[in-house]
Design an enzyme around this catalytic site. Sequence first.
Site, PDB file in Angstrom:
ATOM      1  N   PHE A  20       0.816 -16.275   5.472  1.00  0.00           N
ATOM      2  CA  PHE A  20       1.802 -15.438   6.150  1.00  0.00           C
ATOM      3  C   PHE A  20       2.372 -16.101   7.401  1.00  0.00           C
ATOM      4  CE2 PHE A  20      -2.517 -14.355   7.469  1.00  0.00           C
ATOM      5  CZ  PHE A  20      -2.458 -14.660   8.821  1.00  0.00           C
ATOM      6  N   ASP A  55      -4.368  -6.041  -0.876  1.00  0.00           N
ATOM      7  CA  ASP A  55      -4.817  -7.344  -0.377  1.00  0.00           C
ATOM      8  C   ASP A  55      -6.144  -7.195   0.376  1.00  0.00           C
ATOM      9  OD1 ASP A  55      -4.550 -10.077  -0.279  1.00  0.00           O
ATOM     10  OD2 ASP A  55      -3.253 -10.099   1.488  1.00  0.00           O
TER      11      ASP A  55
END
Length: 381
Positions: free
Chosen positions: A90, A206
């Site tokens: 990310f 997640d």
Amino acid sequence: MMSCFRCCMSEEKIARKSLKKSIKEYHDTKTLNSFANISFKTDSSRRKYITDEIAKIGKGNISARIFTYRELCVATQNFHPEYLLGEGGFGRVYKGHLECTNQVVAVKQLDRNGFQGNREFLVEVLILSLLHAPNLVNLVGYCADGDQRILVYEYMANGSLEDHLLDLPPGKKPLDWETRIKIATGAAKGLEYLHEQANPPVIYRDFKASNILLDENFNPKLSDFGLAKLGPTGDKSHVSTRVMGTYGYCAPEYALTGQLTTKSDIYSFGVVFLEIITGRRVIDNNRPTEEQNLVTWAQPLFKDRRKFVLMADPLLQGKYPIKGLYQALAVAAMCLQEEAATRPLISDVVTALEFLSVDNLGEGGNENMENDGADEGTKEE
């Protein structure tokens, strides 16, 4: 007796009603699915869209502060490497200090070239702004200056569960049994809030050790909601979506079909709970071939209670209640059922883990096992 674990304070009921109303309004706007297709001619139009969308969907309930890029540069000493807490797919997370409030924060700078950057950014801001629970990380604010996508969270002093559980460096103290159960219980409560109190339910998608953050007292909070999805409503049984998440943690039916339900999160919880019990990574290519996939290695051992002690983390050095180990592995096995329908609800998992916590304390917490088989099992590596 189990009902005594439930917290039914009137204040919580009021908060829940307000939450359901906010989330319903959020869902009714039907904007979430369109985030994936956002395209803009200019940076200013993108930033204005994000700000307007957050304001509109939040209906004035968004408490997250809007930061300028300059403010966050000051807070992190221009994102100095010395302040880097970690990085992943990310982007990077830095420790920062907000002078205006004298607050220590974690500043997540999303990768500008990252997949679905705008959608993940919006989803995370909206979910963490509209959902508030003790076991969800608190969003302090965000920045959408130019092409910057930055999220500012409360600082969690002990990093992630992964930091304290997997591949520990020599000399680092391992988590004791009681702390492991405490972390598992708190993380399960975070999922319970998403699945059973948010309306519509939120599928986390997640759930993994690196996304479970720990405060100074090792209380866990779920973080990183960029992949979260609103769950099925009405008579729908699942949400169809492209397969996202981390290899090894994804439920088999979701990996095969893209059909997502809250039971997909239950499987992921089972994987992490097994990591907590065993101290093994879900995928570890440094182990012998037959032990590289944690779930595949554990499945035959689940069928023989005499082999349960072989699954306990050797770093525990036998300091755990044998009955507690059996019960914990039974919970993990239920969550890892191949058929989604046979997995428990997260509320049942929370109840079982809370019972396990109380039972452990009743037994004196971390007791040494005295039978030879147990000792041998905990030393097996």
